[in-house]
Write an enzyme that holds these catalytic residues in place. Sequence first.
Site, PDB file in Angstrom:
ATOM      1  N   GLY A  62     -15.766  -8.323  12.602  1.00 12.57           N
ATOM      2  CA  GLY A  62     -15.231  -7.278  13.711  1.00 12.57           C
ATOM      3  C   GLY A  62     -15.505  -8.802  15.071  1.00 12.57           C
ATOM      4  N   SER A  69     -15.741  -7.340  20.676  1.00 12.22           N
ATOM      5  CA  SER A  69     -17.129  -7.840  21.874  1.00 12.22           C
ATOM      6  C   SER A  69     -18.519  -8.160  21.229  1.00 12.22           C
ATOM      7  CB  SER A  69     -16.937  -6.694  22.867  1.00 12.22           C
ATOM      8  OG  SER A  69     -16.364  -6.682  23.455  1.00 12.22           O
ATOM      9  N   GLY A 117     -19.336  -8.816  18.850  1.00 10.16           N
ATOM     10  CA  GLY A 117     -19.477 -10.161  17.635  1.00 10.16           C
ATOM     11  C   GLY A 117     -19.303 -11.444  18.191  1.00 10.16           C
ATOM     12  N   LYS A 164     -32.152   5.394  20.740  1.00 14.43           N
ATOM     13  CA  LYS A 164     -30.884   4.701  21.966  1.00 14.43           C
ATOM     14  C   LYS A 164     -29.364   6.203  21.551  1.00 14.43           C
ATOM     15  CE  LYS A 164     -27.878   1.425  22.202  1.00 14.43           C
ATOM     16  NZ  LYS A 164     -26.642  -0.032  21.161  1.00 14.43           N
ATOM     17  N   ASN A 194     -23.051   9.409  26.785  1.00 13.67           N
ATOM     18  CA  ASN A 194     -21.853   9.293  26.768  1.00 13.67           C
ATOM     19  C   ASN A 194     -20.201  10.433  26.843  1.00 13.67           C
ATOM     20  OD1 ASN A 194     -22.960   6.505  26.352  1.00 13.67           O
ATOM     21  ND2 ASN A 194     -21.558   6.181  24.375  1.00 13.67           N
ATOM     22  N   SER A 203     -19.355   2.911  26.465  1.00 15.56           N
ATOM     23  CA  SER A 203     -18.315   2.514  26.123  1.00 15.56           C
ATOM     24  C   SER A 203     -17.435   3.402  25.754  1.00 15.56           C
ATOM     25  CB  SER A 203     -19.090   1.848  24.610  1.00 15.56           C
ATOM     26  OG  SER A 203     -19.730   3.191  23.875  1.00 15.56           O
TER      27      SER A 203
HETATM   28  N1  NAP Z   1     -19.930  -3.937  22.857  1.00 11.17           N
HETATM   29  C1  NAP Z   1     -21.412  -3.541  23.638  1.00 11.17           C
HETATM   30  O1  NAP Z   1     -21.813  -3.803  24.437  1.00 11.17           O
HETATM   31  C2  NAP Z   1     -22.410  -3.564  21.986  1.00 11.17           C
HETATM   32  C3  NAP Z   1     -23.561  -2.743  23.298  1.00 11.17           C
HETATM   33  C4  NAP Z   1     -23.749  -1.938  21.877  1.00 11.17           C
HETATM   34  C5  NAP Z   1     -23.476  -1.443  20.633  1.00 11.17           C
HETATM   35  N2  NAP Z   1     -22.195  -1.929  20.196  1.00 11.17           N
HETATM   36  C6  NAP Z   1     -22.043  -1.566  18.899  1.00 11.17           C
HETATM   37  O2  NAP Z   1     -21.640  -3.044  18.379  1.00 11.17           O
HETATM   38  C7  NAP Z   1     -19.614  -2.865  17.659  1.00 11.17           C
HETATM   39  C8  NAP Z   1     -19.162  -2.760  17.678  1.00 11.17           C
HETATM   40  O3  NAP Z   1     -18.905  -2.610  19.275  1.00 11.17           O
HETATM   41  P1  NAP Z   1     -17.679  -3.575  20.529  1.00 11.17           P
HETATM   42  O4  NAP Z   1     -17.665  -2.968  21.400  1.00 11.17           O
HETATM   43  O5  NAP Z   1     -17.492  -5.097  19.173  1.00 11.17           O
HETATM   44  O6  NAP Z   1     -16.242  -3.599  19.495  1.00 11.17           O
HETATM   45  P2  NAP Z   1     -14.513  -3.827  19.519  1.00 11.17           P
HETATM   46  O7  NAP Z   1     -14.717  -4.415  20.104  1.00 11.17           O
HETATM   47  O8  NAP Z   1     -13.897  -2.758  19.112  1.00 11.17           O
HETATM   48  O9  NAP Z   1     -14.765  -4.721  18.386  1.00 11.17           O
HETATM   49  C9  NAP Z   1     -14.918  -4.224  17.342  1.00 11.17           C
HETATM   50  C10 NAP Z   1     -13.899  -5.230  15.812  1.00 11.17           C
HETATM   51  O10 NAP Z   1     -14.305  -4.923  14.321  1.00 11.17           O
HETATM   52  C11 NAP Z   1     -13.109  -5.532  14.406  1.00 11.17           C
HETATM   53  N3  NAP Z   1     -12.594  -4.836  13.301  1.00 11.17           N
HETATM   54  C12 NAP Z   1     -12.519  -3.049  12.861  1.00 11.17           C
HETATM   55  N4  NAP Z   1     -12.293  -3.477  11.207  1.00 11.17           N
HETATM   56  C13 NAP Z   1     -12.192  -4.437  10.548  1.00 11.17           C
HETATM   57  C14 NAP Z   1     -12.166  -5.013   9.205  1.00 11.17           C
HETATM   58  N5  NAP Z   1     -11.433  -4.349   8.173  1.00 11.17           N
HETATM   59  N6  NAP Z   1     -11.712  -6.355   9.108  1.00 11.17           N
HETATM   60  C15 NAP Z   1     -12.761  -7.204   9.898  1.00 11.17           C
HETATM   61  N7  NAP Z   1     -12.804  -6.643  11.558  1.00 11.17           N
HETATM   62  C16 NAP Z   1     -12.744  -6.040  11.970  1.00 11.17           C
HETATM   63  C17 NAP Z   1     -11.922  -4.880  15.385  1.00 11.17           C
HETATM   64  O11 NAP Z   1     -10.417  -5.856  15.479  1.00 11.17           O
HETATM   65  P3  NAP Z   1      -9.479  -5.143  15.641  1.00 11.17           P
HETATM   66  O12 NAP Z   1      -9.507  -5.212  17.334  1.00 11.17           O
HETATM   67  O13 NAP Z   1      -8.100  -5.875  15.318  1.00 11.17           O
HETATM   68  O14 NAP Z   1      -9.207  -3.635  15.044  1.00 11.17           O
HETATM   69  C18 NAP Z   1     -12.810  -5.613  16.636  1.00 11.17           C
HETATM   70  O15 NAP Z   1     -12.008  -6.864  16.374  1.00 11.17           O
HETATM   71  C19 NAP Z   1     -19.942  -0.510  17.817  1.00 11.17           C
HETATM   72  O16 NAP Z   1     -20.614   0.055  16.732  1.00 11.17           O
HETATM   73  C20 NAP Z   1     -20.778  -0.796  19.044  1.00 11.17           C
HETATM   74  O17 NAP Z   1     -21.485   0.581  20.158  1.00 11.17           O
HETATM   75  C21 NAP Z   1     -21.301  -2.687  21.111  1.00 11.17           C
END
Ligand code: NAP
Length: 294
Positions: free
Chosen positions: A6, A9, A11, A177, A185, A249
């Site tokens: 993933g 953001s 990752g 959380k 949200n 988010s």
């Molecule tokens: N960002 C934050 O500040 C934050 C804070 C706390 C918790 N979280 C949690 O962390 C999780 C991720 O959040 P995020 O903000 O990082 O989301 P995001 O930016 O949408 O990142 C998710 C990533 O997963 C990829 N993905 C989806 N399906 C996949 C697959 N089959 N194989 C490989 N990669 C795949 C997506 O690629 P595509 O875009 O190409 O689909 C995207 O790059 C969520 O559950 C969120 O609630 C995030």
Amino acid sequence: MIAILGAGSMGRLWAATLPAGQVAFVPRPAQSPAPEHYDFSPVSGPSRNITIPWLSARQTPTTLLVTTKAGDTLAALSCVLPALPESVPMVLFQNGLGSQQQVADTWPNRPILAAATTEGANRPRPDQLIHAGAGTTRLGALTDTGKAHRDTVVEALKSSGLTVIPADDIMHRLWQKLIVNAGINPFTAILDCLNGELLQQPFFQQWIEPLCNELSQLLEVAGQPAQSPRQLRERIEAVARATAGNTSSMRADVLAGRATEIAYINGYLVRLAERVDMDAPVNRMLTHRVKDLI
Ligand SMILES: NC(=O)c1ccc[n+]([C@@H]2O[C@H](COP(=O)([O-])OP(=O)(O)OC[C@H]3O[C@@H](n4cnc5c(N)ncnc54)[C@H](OP(=O)(O)O)[C@@H]3O)[C@@H](O)[C@H]2O)c1
């Protein structure tokens, strides 16, 4: 080598902060092997260029960080896990609840841990990653075999410089959380407002009390320590005030036309209520209203 499934953001935040050369993204099938480049803006200090390779089929990671959205996680892992030895611990970073249980139920013998993190990261552009707020990441085991790996994984993730601590009861952390997410949200998404603007909104004022009544009952259903509706409301409103300038988010997902994680936040609570023949009309209404936005 720490592998990250993933490359969004969350990752990219871990990839940018873990020691260079010790981290790789897990590719999708048939993905181009060209490394990912992006500009990383830390909470303080100058931004820097980051280059992260994709994991090759020859490499076996020591740990897998799973940073897909909740709704994508099961499918993403189903592609990756057949090639990953059963001994490799994985850490689930998804918000809400439900997806972690799906993963643990599907692979009960694997060492599975969950993280509850208050780190904040976003990507205004595909080649940019902003560490918007420093937080704490708590890590705990979801499966029996995960317990033996917890402290090693905590130490490995600490090398990022981010704050990572072990949690004896990760489900409690995830529930705390979830409560805050469930109370902030959906309202910010429906009202299209910043977290701090919620408190003045008649729609929020109308529904927050009945929502907290449901949340208090559902904590009991889940075997979590009792918290009164009043305590829950105070907590939700305190977080809304403390993060007044933030876009949640869920609101960000709606504004970008992306699927939200509502099914794993208020939607999870609706399903939990249904399992015990309890009604959760406010959680159901909020879930429907958010689903209708996309
Ligand atoms: N960002 C934050 O500040 C934050 C804070 C706390 C918790 N979280 C949690 O962390 C999780 C991720 O959040 P995020 O903000 O990082 O989301 P995001 O930016 O949408 O990142 C998710 C990533 O997963 C990829 N993905 C989806 N399906 C996949 C697959 N089959 N194989 C490989 N990669 C795949 C997506 O690629 P595509 O875009 O190409 O689909 C995207 O790059 C969520 O559950 C969120 O609630 C995030």
